[in-house]
Design a protein around this motif. Structure first.
Motif, mmCIF file in Angstrom:
data_model
loop_
_atom_site.group_PDB
_atom_site.id
_atom_site.type_symbol
_atom_site.label_atom_id
_atom_site.label_comp_id
_atom_site.label_asym_id
_atom_site.label_seq_id
_atom_site.Cartn_x
_atom_site.Cartn_y
_atom_site.Cartn_z
ATOM 1 N N GLN A 36 0.739 -1.292 0.047
ATOM 2 C CA GLN A 36 0.108 0.020 -0.053
ATOM 3 C C GLN A 36 1.003 1.415 -0.014
ATOM 4 N N ASP A 37 2.153 1.370 0.940
ATOM 5 C CA ASP A 37 2.987 2.406 0.892
ATOM 6 C C ASP A 37 3.549 2.496 -0.550
ATOM 7 N N ILE A 38 3.876 1.476 -1.177
ATOM 8 C CA ILE A 38 4.225 1.729 -2.470
ATOM 9 C C ILE A 38 3.480 2.128 -3.352
ATOM 10 N N TRP A 39 2.344 1.670 -3.608
ATOM 11 C CA TRP A 39 1.449 2.044 -4.213
ATOM 12 C C TRP A 39 1.162 3.592 -4.148
ATOM 13 N N ASN A 40 0.928 4.013 -2.988
ATOM 14 C CA ASN A 40 0.596 5.640 -2.595
ATOM 15 C C ASN A 40 1.888 6.402 -3.218
ATOM 16 N N ARG A 41 3.066 5.970 -2.867
ATOM 17 C CA ARG A 41 4.134 6.513 -3.374
ATOM 18 C C ARG A 41 4.203 6.680 -4.926
ATOM 19 N N SER A 42 3.953 5.591 -5.501
ATOM 20 C CA SER A 42 3.911 5.605 -6.969
ATOM 21 C C SER A 42 2.926 6.617 -7.556
ATOM 22 N N LEU A 43 1.844 6.767 -6.965
ATOM 23 C CA LEU A 43 0.626 7.687 -7.529
ATOM 24 C C LEU A 43 1.506 9.397 -7.465
ATOM 25 N N LYS A 44 2.013 9.266 -6.218
ATOM 26 C CA LYS A 44 2.791 10.831 -6.104
ATOM 27 C C LYS A 44 3.837 10.776 -7.244
ATOM 28 N N TYR A 45 4.657 9.936 -7.449
ATOM 29 C CA TYR A 45 5.484 9.827 -8.627
ATOM 30 C C TYR A 45 4.894 10.296 -10.022
ATOM 31 N N ALA A 46 3.751 9.376 -10.034
ATOM 32 C CA ALA A 46 3.166 9.496 -11.561
ATOM 33 C C ALA A 46 2.612 10.877 -11.720
ATOM 34 N N GLN A 47 1.985 11.640 -10.700
ATOM 35 C CA GLN A 47 1.665 13.009 -10.909
ATOM 36 C C GLN A 47 2.822 13.774 -11.118
ATOM 37 N N PHE A 48 3.950 13.528 -10.567
ATOM 38 C CA PHE A 48 5.392 14.420 -11.039
ATOM 39 C C PHE A 48 5.862 14.266 -12.316
ATOM 40 N N LEU A 49 5.565 12.929 -12.690
ATOM 41 C CA LEU A 49 5.784 12.626 -14.166
ATOM 42 C C LEU A 49 4.833 13.737 -15.091
ATOM 43 N N VAL A 50 3.404 13.438 -14.849
ATOM 44 C CA VAL A 50 2.485 14.309 -15.642
ATOM 45 C C VAL A 50 2.931 15.998 -15.576
ATOM 46 N N GLU A 51 3.208 16.427 -14.274
ATOM 47 C CA GLU A 51 3.729 17.760 -14.353
ATOM 48 C C GLU A 51 4.852 17.917 -15.193
ATOM 49 N N ASN A 52 5.816 16.875 -15.437
ATOM 50 C CA ASN A 52 7.108 17.290 -16.160
ATOM 51 C C ASN A 52 6.620 16.652 -17.740
ATOM 52 N N ASN A 53 5.577 16.743 -17.974
ATOM 53 C CA ASN A 53 5.010 16.579 -19.389
ATOM 54 C C ASN A 53 5.367 15.375 -19.973
ATOM 55 N N PHE A 142 8.078 16.048 -3.901
ATOM 56 C CA PHE A 142 6.860 16.522 -4.195
ATOM 57 C C PHE A 142 5.716 15.989 -3.458
ATOM 58 N N ASN A 143 4.805 16.909 -3.212
ATOM 59 C CA ASN A 143 3.996 16.452 -2.069
ATOM 60 C C ASN A 143 2.450 16.436 -2.589
ATOM 61 N N GLU A 144 2.111 16.760 -3.725
ATOM 62 C CA GLU A 144 0.861 16.685 -4.018
ATOM 63 C C GLU A 144 0.508 15.502 -4.879
ATOM 64 N N SER A 145 -0.768 15.000 -4.468
ATOM 65 C CA SER A 145 -1.010 13.677 -5.402
ATOM 66 C C SER A 145 -2.452 13.678 -5.596
ATOM 67 N N VAL A 146 -2.850 14.190 -6.776
ATOM 68 C CA VAL A 146 -4.417 14.296 -7.264
ATOM 69 C C VAL A 146 -4.581 13.156 -8.313
ATOM 70 N N PHE A 147 -3.341 12.364 -8.554
ATOM 71 C CA PHE A 147 -3.350 11.349 -9.653
ATOM 72 C C PHE A 147 -4.291 10.505 -9.457
ATOM 73 N N LYS A 148 -5.262 9.839 -10.049
ATOM 74 C CA LYS A 148 -6.243 8.878 -9.733
ATOM 75 C C LYS A 148 -6.224 7.751 -10.939
ATOM 76 N N VAL A 149 -5.576 6.670 -10.550
ATOM 77 C CA VAL A 149 -5.315 5.927 -11.481
ATOM 78 C C VAL A 149 -6.603 5.132 -12.023
ATOM 79 N N ASP A 150 -7.724 5.128 -11.196
ATOM 80 C CA ASP A 150 -8.927 4.289 -11.424
ATOM 81 C C ASP A 150 -9.419 5.086 -12.738
#
Lengths: 588, 78
Positions: A36-53, A142-150
């Motif tokens: 669960q930790d890893i999943w939450n952390r990866s969502l944050k990373y995913a959001q940062f990837l999106v922010e970086n285009n 990076f602290n924001e995580s609005v990425f919703k994988v669903d």
């Protein structure tokens, strides 16, 4: 969608959110993260990837050590449907000049949009000629995580690329294998169908930029929902006991490593360091990626059976990056099947058991949805059981080719069938490998397997273990393919001419046991034989260097130095009006 | 520094990576033929002996020669 990483992994996280991935450091301490930790952390990373285009289909180079950051970033790439490619990060002792050149070439060959790595690497290496770069620390901060994988679930397709992986041994000529979501998930299924149904607790120190580490250890375990203990590859090389300590501490059931690792723990672990270790939980230790030597495995059993190692633990397997990973597995519940085949029959293309000859191990049967076809070199027709030929592989895990490289793709893939370049045969339903086609020595109409000749020579005193090349070259004078042996010698500078000649005679006689005669034996100093980045000796390259006079042959070097000394002495003596006969022409 | 040099020579000779003492200028890879396995093996012995970490904090620290390696050890020993 069923055959895509994110939907599958999401199911696993939902099923067992508390399951753990554990990172072991060099001191043997553990740091644990839940799924669960890893999943939450990866969502944050995913959001940062999106922010970086970063957009779906973009290639993202991950140049990170085995770490929570690596894992989170790999999963984040899947979430945004980017294509990760793992690259070897330089260690504290990497030769940076060679590394930088190769790495830039690899990044360019896959047209990566970005490389994500540590600040200390970015400070030293400029990637701007190849792509942009991001410091991994920025993902952590990076602290924001609005990425919703669903919301993206409907977009995942099994035809998308899951990742690119560089096929091993391709230092100068990188080939990035395109592994689709379908290939990856099918290979995980195939692996699972032939392994234990018991609880999976795996230990791995294999690099994640290598197929066996990425697919065989990481992806297989996290899709299945097992516990995984990860060790950095260099930490294992420095302290091999960490591998067995992790198995013992966590009562691990599974591990995977190449033949050399089994030899390394035998060599480097003192009997005292075995105290308190218990390997009895281990159901299987998959062994692949290189030739498996009976002597190494026997030593491994002898050393570790007293601390509970099961006699059936070591399980030979066969696979390659081009088939995602796994192709055949032997039965993990049974002991290794070693069979000895008649040498003459084998080199003329037929496998016949014999009391003396070449001993090979069974690599088992093709996994679910995988097929192995042995074909005749010339006619390309399928050969029956017991006939030696080139190994072709087909099935759901065989990839469609190399990324953006139709020429190399056409060389190795033929309508979905992979030409592995390996030579082998099926015998009683099991696959046996005798060597790589391109390395095979064909002399006077017979085929010889360099590995087998080299193995004999390893046993000679003063030969550096594993540092022998057996190969062949075309001799214009004899009009024949001749055998040449290269060997790196320990302490070569301290040996006199007689000792060197003795070593040579021993090599000649060991080679002759294989039924052939070496035309040349070349003794060289340590480090002279060319190797790939993974340390494998390059046979053909060695011969090429030698033929062009660019291989530093110790004896030639010795003679050159001797001549210099002679010339110097002559000048000295001449100046003293003395002549002791150096360079004096013989009277005819 | 001399004692460190002797110590390094001892481990290199013990593991049979070299047959006699190495000079300060010798390059670890090109001259001594140390591959990554050999370098990591000696690094482990050095770390254990002096209770230090040779992990590069900065890649410019990556040692190329015997002298670089000795300087790095000295620096880490403080």
């Amino acid at each position: 969608m069923k055959n895509s990483f994110i939907p599958k992994f999401y199911q696993t996280v939902s099923r067992c959110p508390e399951q753990e991935i554990v990172f072991m450091n060099k001191k043997g301490e553990y740091q644990t993260y839940s799924y669960q930790d890893i999943w939450n952390r990866s969502l944050k990373y995913a959001q940062f990837l999106v922010e970086n285009n970063i957009k779906p289909g973009d290639v993202v180079s991950i140049m990170l050590q085995t770490s929570i950051e690596y894992l989170s970033l790999f999963i984040a790439c899947q979430q945004v449907r980017a294509i990760p490619v793992s690259l070897y990060p330089p260690s504290s002792f990497t030769d940076l000049d060679g590394w930088e050149k190769n790495t830039i070439r690899m990044i360019k060959s896959v047209d990566a949009k970005v490389v994500i790595t540590e600040n200390k690497i970015l400070k030293f290496i400029d990637f701007s000629s190849a792509c942009s770069s991001i410091d991994i620390d920025k993902f952590e901060k990076f602290n924001e995580s609005v990425f919703k994988v669903d919301t993206l679930f409907k977009n995942f397709s099994e035809e998308d690329l899951c990742f690119l992986q560089f096929s091993s041994g391709t230092t100068g000529n990188p080939k990035a294998v395109m592994v689709s979501q379908f290939n990856a998930m099918k290979n995980v299924d195939s692996i699972d169908s032939s392994l234990s149904e018991n609880e999976l607790i795996g230990v791995s120190w294999l690099p994640l930029y290598h197929d066996m580490g990425l697919v065989g250890s990481l992806l297989y375990t996290i899709i299945k929902g097992g516990k995984l203990i990860l060790i950095k590859p260099n930490d294992f090389i420095m302290k091999p006991y960490l591998w067995l300590k992790a198995i013992s501490d966590h009562k691990a059931t599974a591990t995977v490593a190449p033949n050399f690792a089994f030899g390394l723990v035998c060599k480097r672990m003192k009997h005292k360091s075995l105290e308190g270790l218990d390997l009895s939980s281990l159901e299987y230790a998959l062994c692949g990626a290189e030739m498996i030597h009976q002597e190494t495995i026997d030593k491994f059993y002898k050393k570790f059976e007293p601390i509970g190692l099961k006699k059936s633990a070591v399980t030979p397997v066969y696979g390659m990056a081009e088939s995602t990973l796994a192709v055949t597995f032997s039965n993990f519940k049974e002991e290794i099947i070693w069979k000895t085949f008649n040498r003459d029959f084998l080199s003329s293309g037929t496998a016949m058991e014999s009391s003396r000859g070449i001993t090979l191990c069974s690599l088992g049967e093709p996994l679910k949805e995988m097929n192995v076809d042995i074909r005749d070199e010339e006619s390309s027709l399928s050969l029956p059981e017991g006939k030696v030929g080139r190994i072709f592989v087909s099935g759901s895990s065989v990839v469609s080719g190399y990324y953006k490289d139709p020429v190399k793709t056409n060389e190795n893939f033929h309508s979905g069938v992979l030409d592995t370049g390996d030579r082998g045969f099926l015998y009683q339903g099991n696959l046996y490998i005798c060597g790589r086609d391109k390395d095979i020595i064909i002399s006077r109409g017979r085929n010889y397997y360099p590995e087998k000749i080299e193995e004999r020579i390893f046993q000679i005193e003063n030969i550096r273990e594993g540092k022998v090349v057996a190969s062949s070259y075309w001799d214009d004078i004899n009009g024949a393919e001749e055998i040449v042996i290269f060997a790196e010698i320990k302490n070569i500078k301290s040996l006199d001419e007689e000792s060197l000649n003795n070593i040579k005679s021993l090599i000649f006689s060991e080679v002759s046991v294989e039924g052939i005669r070496a035309k040349e034996v070349v003794l060289v100093d340590k480090g002279v034989l060319p190797r790939t980045s993974s340390g494998k000796l390059k046979r053909r390259e060695t011969v090429k260097l030698w033929r062009s006079g660019r291989l530093i042959n110790f004896e030639d070097d010795f003679k050159v130095r001797l001549n210099l000394v002679k010339r110097y002495l002559k000048i000295k003596l001449d100046s003293m009006n003395l002549n002791l006969g150096f360079n004096k022409k013989r009277a005819s | 520094m001399e004692a460190l040099h002797d110590f390094l020579n001892q481990i290199l000779i013990k593991h049979e990576y070299v047959s006699s003492a190495v000079t300060l200028e010798a390059k670890l890879k090109e001259d001594l033929g140390l591959d990554s396995l050999a370098i990591l093996t000696i690094a482990d012995e050095i770390e254990e002996e002096f209770d230090i970490s040779l992990e590069a904090e900065d890649l410019s620290e990556v040692p190329k020669t015997v002298s670089d390696l000795l300087n790095l050890i000295q620096k880490r020993k403080g």
